[in-house]
Design a protein around this motif. Sequence first.
Motif, PDB file in Angstrom:
ATOM      1  N   ARG A  38     -16.516  70.152  19.063  1.00 43.72           N
ATOM      2  CA  ARG A  38     -17.200  69.781  17.754  1.00 43.72           C
ATOM      3  C   ARG A  38     -17.195  71.084  16.674  1.00 43.72           C
ATOM      4  NH1 ARG A  38     -20.313  65.005  18.882  1.00 43.72           N
ATOM      5  NH2 ARG A  38     -20.624  64.764  16.704  1.00 43.72           N
ATOM      6  N   PRO A  39     -16.986  70.663  15.105  1.00 43.06           N
ATOM      7  CA  PRO A  39     -17.092  71.714  14.418  1.00 43.06           C
ATOM      8  C   PRO A  39     -18.486  72.215  14.294  1.00 43.06           C
ATOM      9  CG  PRO A  39     -17.172  69.479  13.324  1.00 43.06           C
ATOM     10  CD  PRO A  39     -16.944  69.320  14.703  1.00 43.06           C
ATOM     11  N   THR A  40     -18.938  73.208  13.205  1.00 41.17           N
ATOM     12  CA  THR A  40     -20.074  73.654  13.196  1.00 41.17           C
ATOM     13  C   THR A  40     -21.270  72.603  12.808  1.00 41.17           C
ATOM     14  OG1 THR A  40     -20.009  73.927  10.839  1.00 41.17           O
ATOM     15  CG2 THR A  40     -19.181  75.820  12.135  1.00 41.17           C
ATOM     16  N   PRO A  41     -22.285  72.529  13.475  1.00 38.75           N
ATOM     17  CA  PRO A  41     -23.404  71.437  13.399  1.00 38.75           C
ATOM     18  C   PRO A  41     -23.493  71.068  11.853  1.00 38.75           C
ATOM     19  CG  PRO A  41     -24.314  73.414  14.610  1.00 38.75           C
ATOM     20  CD  PRO A  41     -22.861  73.955  14.026  1.00 38.75           C
ATOM     21  N   GLU A  42     -23.381  71.972  10.849  1.00 43.76           N
ATOM     22  CA  GLU A  42     -23.677  71.467   9.400  1.00 43.76           C
ATOM     23  C   GLU A  42     -22.422  70.745   9.087  1.00 43.76           C
ATOM     24  OE1 GLU A  42     -25.544  75.683  10.087  1.00 43.76           O
ATOM     25  OE2 GLU A  42     -23.821  74.638  10.618  1.00 43.76           O
ATOM     26  N   PHE A  43     -21.211  71.331   9.406  1.00 44.52           N
ATOM     27  CA  PHE A  43     -20.093  70.635   8.901  1.00 44.52           C
ATOM     28  C   PHE A  43     -19.902  69.388   9.529  1.00 44.52           C
ATOM     29  CE2 PHE A  43     -15.358  70.115   8.554  1.00 44.52           C
ATOM     30  CZ  PHE A  43     -15.253  70.425   7.128  1.00 44.52           C
ATOM     31  N   ASP A  44     -19.971  69.088  10.865  1.00 46.89           N
ATOM     32  CA  ASP A  44     -20.336  67.840  11.734  1.00 46.89           C
ATOM     33  C   ASP A  44     -21.078  67.059  11.128  1.00 46.89           C
ATOM     34  OD1 ASP A  44     -19.694  66.426  13.678  1.00 46.89           O
ATOM     35  OD2 ASP A  44     -20.856  67.586  15.293  1.00 46.89           O
ATOM     36  N   ALA A  45     -22.345  67.232  10.550  1.00 40.60           N
ATOM     37  CA  ALA A  45     -23.024  66.283   9.730  1.00 40.60           C
ATOM     38  C   ALA A  45     -22.607  65.678   8.634  1.00 40.60           C
ATOM     39  CB  ALA A  45     -24.566  66.981   9.482  1.00 40.60           C
ATOM     40  N   TRP A  46     -21.842  66.671   7.881  1.00 34.29           N
ATOM     41  CA  TRP A  46     -21.300  66.162   6.706  1.00 34.29           C
ATOM     42  C   TRP A  46     -20.065  65.240   6.824  1.00 34.29           C
ATOM     43  CZ3 TRP A  46     -16.212  67.178   4.802  1.00 34.29           C
ATOM     44  CH2 TRP A  46     -15.938  66.882   3.581  1.00 34.29           C
ATOM     45  N   LEU A  47     -19.368  65.761   8.019  1.00 36.50           N
ATOM     46  CA  LEU A  47     -18.088  64.560   8.239  1.00 36.50           C
ATOM     47  C   LEU A  47     -18.690  63.280   8.492  1.00 36.50           C
ATOM     48  CD1 LEU A  47     -16.019  67.179  10.522  1.00 36.50           C
ATOM     49  CD2 LEU A  47     -15.535  66.113   8.138  1.00 36.50           C
ATOM     50  N   SER A  48     -20.027  63.259   9.446  1.00 38.89           N
ATOM     51  CA  SER A  48     -20.399  61.869   9.793  1.00 38.89           C
ATOM     52  C   SER A  48     -20.964  61.298   8.612  1.00 38.89           C
ATOM     53  CB  SER A  48     -21.457  62.038  10.660  1.00 38.89           C
ATOM     54  OG  SER A  48     -22.138  60.860  10.955  1.00 38.89           O
ATOM     55  N   GLU A  49     -21.602  61.908   7.310  1.00 39.06           N
ATOM     56  CA  GLU A  49     -22.043  61.383   6.301  1.00 39.06           C
ATOM     57  C   GLU A  49     -21.029  60.638   5.613  1.00 39.06           C
ATOM     58  OE1 GLU A  49     -23.990  63.203   2.260  1.00 39.06           O
ATOM     59  OE2 GLU A  49     -24.252  64.224   4.084  1.00 39.06           O
ATOM     60  N   MET A  50     -19.706  61.489   5.511  1.00 41.98           N
ATOM     61  CA  MET A  50     -18.658  61.183   4.604  1.00 41.98           C
ATOM     62  C   MET A  50     -17.743  59.894   5.401  1.00 41.98           C
ATOM     63  SD  MET A  50     -19.024  62.932   1.900  1.00 41.98           S
ATOM     64  CE  MET A  50     -17.433  62.808   1.050  1.00 41.98           C
ATOM     65  N   GLY A  51     -18.254  59.807   6.649  1.00 43.69           N
ATOM     66  CA  GLY A  51     -17.244  58.680   7.306  1.00 43.69           C
ATOM     67  C   GLY A  51     -15.963  59.199   7.814  1.00 43.69           C
ATOM     68  N   ILE A  52     -15.797  60.685   7.807  1.00 43.63           N
ATOM     69  CA  ILE A  52     -14.711  60.930   8.163  1.00 43.63           C
ATOM     70  C   ILE A  52     -14.442  61.151  10.070  1.00 43.63           C
ATOM     71  CG2 ILE A  52     -13.306  63.264   8.316  1.00 43.63           C
ATOM     72  CD1 ILE A  52     -14.206  63.778   5.482  1.00 43.63           C
ATOM     73  N   TRP A  53     -15.646  61.586  10.662  1.00 46.37           N
ATOM     74  CA  TRP A  53     -15.848  61.646  11.884  1.00 46.37           C
ATOM     75  C   TRP A  53     -17.198  61.015  12.166  1.00 46.37           C
ATOM     76  CZ3 TRP A  53     -11.931  63.253  14.086  1.00 46.37           C
ATOM     77  CH2 TRP A  53     -11.997  63.669  15.754  1.00 46.37           C
ATOM     78  N   ASP A  54     -16.851  60.385  13.513  1.00 47.63           N
ATOM     79  CA  ASP A  54     -18.073  59.502  13.931  1.00 47.63           C
ATOM     80  C   ASP A  54     -18.318  59.654  15.493  1.00 47.63           C
ATOM     81  OD1 ASP A  54     -19.747  57.480  14.665  1.00 47.63           O
ATOM     82  OD2 ASP A  54     -18.531  55.696  14.345  1.00 47.63           O
ATOM     83  N   GLY A  55     -19.061  60.578  15.522  1.00 47.88           N
ATOM     84  CA  GLY A  55     -19.581  61.082  16.909  1.00 47.88           C
ATOM     85  C   GLY A  55     -18.330  61.987  17.430  1.00 47.88           C
ATOM     86  N   GLY A  56     -17.642  61.544  18.619  1.00 45.89           N
ATOM     87  CA  GLY A  56     -16.655  62.329  19.111  1.00 45.89           C
ATOM     88  C   GLY A  56     -15.232  61.626  18.687  1.00 45.89           C
ATOM     89  N   LYS A  57     -15.111  60.753  17.554  1.00 45.91           N
ATOM     90  CA  LYS A  57     -14.070  60.246  17.312  1.00 45.91           C
ATOM     91  C   LYS A  57     -13.705  60.034  16.018  1.00 45.91           C
ATOM     92  CE  LYS A  57     -15.802  55.341  17.566  1.00 45.91           C
ATOM     93  NZ  LYS A  57     -17.077  55.762  17.638  1.00 45.91           N
ATOM     94  N   PRO A  58     -12.566  59.813  15.338  1.00 44.69           N
ATOM     95  CA  PRO A  58     -12.235  59.654  13.870  1.00 44.69           C
ATOM     96  C   PRO A  58     -12.964  58.370  13.433  1.00 44.69           C
ATOM     97  CG  PRO A  58     -10.243  59.614  15.128  1.00 44.69           C
ATOM     98  CD  PRO A  58     -11.268  59.699  16.127  1.00 44.69           C
ATOM     99  N   GLY A  59     -13.621  58.572  12.257  1.00 46.26           N
ATOM    100  CA  GLY A  59     -14.399  57.784  11.457  1.00 46.26           C
ATOM    101  C   GLY A  59     -13.672  56.804  10.598  1.00 46.26           C
TER     102      GLY A  59
END
Length: 453
Positions: free
Chosen positions: A422-443
């Motif tokens: 996974r990316p850095t925790p902070e960036f991971d949370a941002w990706l999820s918030e933006m709908g770019i990434w969803d857990g372990g798969k593309p959002g």
Amino acid sequence: MRLASTIRGVTYSFRSIKEVLAKANSHKSGDVLAGVAARDAVERVAARAVLADVTLEELRNNPVLPYETDEITRLVEDDLHEPSYAAIKHLTVGQFREWLLETSTTGELMRSISRGLTPEMAAATCKLMSNMDLMTVGAKAQVVVRANNTLGLPGRMSSRIQPNHPTDDVQGILISAREGLSYGCGDAVIGVNPATDTAESTRDILMALDEVTRKNRIPTQNCVLSHVTVQMAALDLGAPMGLMFQSLSGTQTGNEAFGISVSLMDEAWAKMKEMTPTKGPNVMYFETGQGSELSSDAHHGADQVTLEARCYGFARRYDPFLVNTVVGFIGPEYLEDGAQITRAALEDHFMGKLLGIPMGCDACFTYHARMGQDELECLKVLLGSAGVAFLMSLPVGDDIMLNYQSTSFHDIPSVRGLLGKRPTPEFDAWLSEMGIWDGGKPGPRFGDQTVIR
């Protein structure tokens, strides 16, 4: 100290530890060009047999460049952590290799002695290891650092977006950066290699990138890879510089060819800590690559692996956030083909992590090297398995300004998916918030540039 070994009735004698280090090295076209490589595989084995019995204390006492004539040697020696050194100085290189590979030797243990190691110790150990050995130890040797996010945690692999443009067109740079972000890249840094090395252009690019990251609340940092003196001038012009960059060499004369010195880097580091908006504490970014000293006739008869390790000894003085080897960029004169480039990447990653710095890699090749796309993709997976802190990412892996093949925006999520990273925790949370990434798969917004304003 006996620098000789007998194989099949033939005695191989070496004049110095520098010669032993060079001839123990895996075959590299750069060492052949420099005239320091072993004559054949048997002499290489003989040199390794000698090296295995050299103690770490003897390596400290015999750097490849003398203390009196080289400021990198002086920096390493004067900055060495004596209690850590005292714990390991009695070991031979062979014993140290075995200790690193023991399952009971954790990353924490390795980190506790890293400041007691000289670059020559790391390079010597590297020469006795297989590729899998290098990966095994590299994966254990975690180095955690913080700027606007946290790099190097277990199970994480970051990436640098490299949105280069042949005329430094700011809009072109931003389009490329937005595309990379939409694929989940860029948590290590958004770093531009500028075509125009001026303080004004550096400031303008940094201001444009800063606007995007602030507007979209992206937890990363920005960098323009101009010369350090240009970046210092850009700071004076008000540039919002996330990380300060410089290429490093492992010898004083090599750094003089880059237009830098230890005193200049000390001044730049102090200025950056005072003026950067980055939270820190790690705010520096360095690039290296095997063969750079030879390319400027600054190798002084030392092999390119040992000189590369000395770059990391230089870098760790500044507690950097990022260091990466641009492993295949200098050309086949130094690393001839896919096998040599792969070996060098794993060596560099191992040595950097062992010496206590956060190590990334630009897994790449120039178009006149004998390496193919499949080999390059295999290297990226090997590095990910070895715990590399970050890889590059750019459109289709083809740099339109620097003209070489590297890692694409698509490669990063692919390698992460293969290895469960996974990316850095902070960036991971941002990706999820933006709908770019969803857990372990593309959002749902994966690959959608319009999500980045």
